[in-house]
Design a protein around this motif. Sequence first.
Motif: not given
Lengths: 138, 311
Positions: B177-178, B138-139, B74-75, B165-169
């Motif tokens: 959720v980003v 969280g977000v 749900l990014h 960030l990409l890796q974490a997403m």
Amino acid sequence: MRITQGQFSFLPPLTDDQIKTQVKWALDHGWAVSVEYTDDPHPRNTYWEMYGHPMFDLRDPAGVMQEIVECRQAFPTHYIRVMAFDSSKGWETPRMSFIVNRPDNEPGFRLERQAVEGRSLRYTMTSYAVDRPEGDRY
Amino acid sequence: MSTAQPYVDENGVDTQDERRITLECDGVRHVLDKVNRELVGLAPVKARIGQIAALLMVDRARRELGLTTEPPTLHMSFTGNPGTGKTTMALRMAEILHELSYVRSSHVISVTRDDLVGQYIGHTAPKTKEVIKRAMGGVLFIDEAYYLYRPENERDYGQEAIEILLQAMESDRDDLVVIVAGYKDRMERFFQSNPGLHSRIAHHLEFPNYSADELLTVGDLLLEEQGYHFTEAGRKAFADYLERRMQQPHFSNARSVRNALDRFRLRQAMRLVEQGGSLSAEELTAIDAQEVLASTVFSKESESLPHLPSR
Ligand SMILES: Nc1ncnc2c1ncn2[C@@H]1O[C@H](COP(=O)(O)OP(=O)(O)O)[C@@H](O)[C@H]1O
Ligand SMILES: Nc1ncnc2c1ncn2[C@@H]1O[C@H](COP(=O)(O)OP(=O)(O)O)[C@@H](O)[C@H]1O
Ligand SMILES: [Mg+2]
Ligand SMILES: [Mg+2]
């Protein structure tokens, strides 16, 4: 000899879910959680190496768990503990501390006697592990 | 064929499975109603949020019946002009996702480039990771995300933050959720240069500009929140004000409304102080036409109140 330091150390090792629940407890109280490691098991060795920075303002234990997993990968046979620091006035001290990783084989301590003046004896405790240099101990 | 054997169709679905489940939607409906009530307009955004909520409710029901279900990713990206409610909606989104047990907590960590990107080699990764850890459960809301990417400087550390960030997403999607937000055109250029980011974001929500009517309603709502209200003449003057203000440069939708209301309150206070004497509750809460008409958008009228900070 199984080292007993901090909380829960007389219990069987905590599972990751149990660790998570404990960390959540700390975070819910607003304590800053940090991960530390050492390969010197002496009970008076209170200052362990910090793995990363203390984690301020976390709301959820997932970030701490990630740090624990990374630390275990980097130091699989070290002692690793989780510490929760309470910075509120009047406390300003660790409120929790428990071991989350330990070497497979813990050789324990020997008692050394030193004969000094007047036939007195001094006793001291040395862990077998520290005979070898730091990083090669377990 | 023996009746004890389950009937399984060609897709492996047990056609005789008679278990039933009722979708649990009270809590969610409550939050969605609150969003509908407190946020004016934004029909397309609200529609999409309704769909996401429905998906998560169905997902939960599926899980309860033991049907395979992988939690959806749900990014999101929120694009729109300033003051169209992106930040406000991100806060609401966290509440909705929490209500649907998609995130464990309803907290939003709101960051911009400075919070993620470091000053020197080796500074960025720990900084970005620390922010991610704070947002976990969280977000993570990244405002004006395009500032992360500075193509004119090939040594810029923003790229490093984007990669982390990409890796974490991808790998922490159960914990995070980003939401990235910003102006639409800049965001599109940003995605063009960072297709990896674009492809990890399933939900692109566009925030339209508000119409004059919607802004008037926003004004009513914001005043009510602060315990004020327009007099009839005041409200008419405000509608007039909006017509003019919307034509001017740097108009930023609901935020301009909020700022205008703050100035009206200043003028009302000044008027009451000058008037002196005893005041009724009505007088203390009413914003009248004079307050509105003193604005510089009615430049001629503003001369009648020279000592007021008119803007
Ligand atoms: N649809 C809306 N209904 C009511 N108030 C709104 C709405 N959209 C924005 N606002 C108000 O306008 C202000 C600016 O909104 P914000 O979410 O910060 O916009 P953005 O992040 O898109 O620039 C906030 O104070 C918010 O309360
Ligand atoms: N050959 C394939 N068959 C089925 N699903 C695939 C296949 N290739 C990719 N996918 C799906 O597409 C998504 C993206 O794949 P991924 O391996 O992350 O791509 P890349 O790393 O090349 O960007 C994943 O969710 C994966 O399940
Ligand atoms: Mg904003
Ligand atoms: Mg990949």
